[in-house]
Each structure stands twice: as structure tokens, then as C-alpha cells.
Motif scaffolding. Structure first.
Motif, PDB file in Angstrom:
ATOM      1  N   ALA A  38      22.615  59.714  68.214  1.00 45.38           N
ATOM      2  CA  ALA A  38      23.386  58.563  68.679  1.00 45.38           C
ATOM      3  C   ALA A  38      22.840  57.267  68.089  1.00 45.38           C
ATOM      4  CB  ALA A  38      23.366  58.500  70.205  1.00 45.38           C
ATOM      5  N   ARG A  39      21.514  57.123  68.066  1.00 44.10           N
ATOM      6  CA  ARG A  39      20.929  55.911  67.486  1.00 44.10           C
ATOM      7  C   ARG A  39      21.243  55.798  66.012  1.00 44.10           C
ATOM      8  NH1 ARG A  39      15.006  56.605  69.250  1.00 44.10           N
ATOM      9  NH2 ARG A  39      14.721  55.728  67.185  1.00 44.10           N
ATOM     10  N   ALA A  43      23.532  52.917  64.213  1.00 46.63           N
ATOM     11  CA  ALA A  43      22.957  52.154  63.110  1.00 46.63           C
ATOM     12  C   ALA A  43      23.885  52.187  61.900  1.00 46.63           C
ATOM     13  CB  ALA A  43      21.579  52.698  62.741  1.00 46.63           C
ATOM     14  N   LEU A  44      24.491  53.344  61.640  1.00 51.52           N
ATOM     15  CA  LEU A  44      25.440  53.444  60.519  1.00 51.52           C
ATOM     16  C   LEU A  44      26.708  52.634  60.789  1.00 51.52           C
ATOM     17  CD1 LEU A  44      25.045  57.213  59.604  1.00 51.52           C
ATOM     18  CD2 LEU A  44      24.254  55.229  58.302  1.00 51.52           C
ATOM     19  N   GLY A  48      27.955  49.575  58.501  1.00 51.50           N
ATOM     20  CA  GLY A  48      29.315  49.535  57.969  1.00 51.50           C
ATOM     21  C   GLY A  48      30.033  48.249  58.343  1.00 51.50           C
ATOM     22  N   LEU A  49      29.849  47.807  59.580  1.00 53.41           N
ATOM     23  CA  LEU A  49      30.483  46.559  60.001  1.00 53.41           C
ATOM     24  C   LEU A  49      29.911  45.360  59.245  1.00 53.41           C
ATOM     25  CD1 LEU A  49      30.755  47.143  63.839  1.00 53.41           C
ATOM     26  CD2 LEU A  49      32.616  47.075  62.170  1.00 53.41           C
TER      27      LEU A  49
END
Length: 62
Positions: A38-39, A43-44, A48-49
Motif C-alpha cells: 500500500a505504501r 508513493a507511485l 505520477g501526480l
């Protein structure tokens, strides 16, 4: 079954069970792999944002 053979098999199985218990204890102390997944996932998403919303400059436009 000969008593020495039985004794040797008993010790072999004992060593296998202890190794499995040690491996389980080590894995349990690390924590849930879901938490790490989940972490990493969030983080990905954040990366991406940031890449999607980064301001474009003349140097970054092809």
C-alpha cells in the motif's frame, strides 16, 4: 525400525520444525506485506501526480 534410525529421524524433523518456526518469526516481525504494498502504491500514485502536474518549460517540451 532401528532405534538409532528413529532417533536420527526425530532429530532431523526437530531441526526442520525449528527452522520453519524461525522463518515464521522473522516474517511475522517484518510486518504485513500489504502495508508495504500500500505504501509503495501510494508513493507511485504521488509520483505520477507530480509528473502529470509538473509545469512544462521550454526545456521539457520536445
Amino acid at each position: 525400525m532401528h532405534s538409532q534410525t528413529h532417533h536420527a529421524l526425530h532429530h532431523l524433523r526437530d531441526a526442520e520444525l525449528r527452522a520453519q518456526a524461525d522463518a515464521y518469526r522473522i516474517a511475522a516481525s517484518v510486518g504485513h506485506p500489504r502495508a508495504l504494498r500500500a505504501r509503495l502504491g501510494w508513493a507511485l500514485v504521488e509520483l505520477g501526480l507530480r509528473l502529470a502536474s509538473a509545469p512544462r518549460t521550454a526545456a521539457t517540451v520536445p
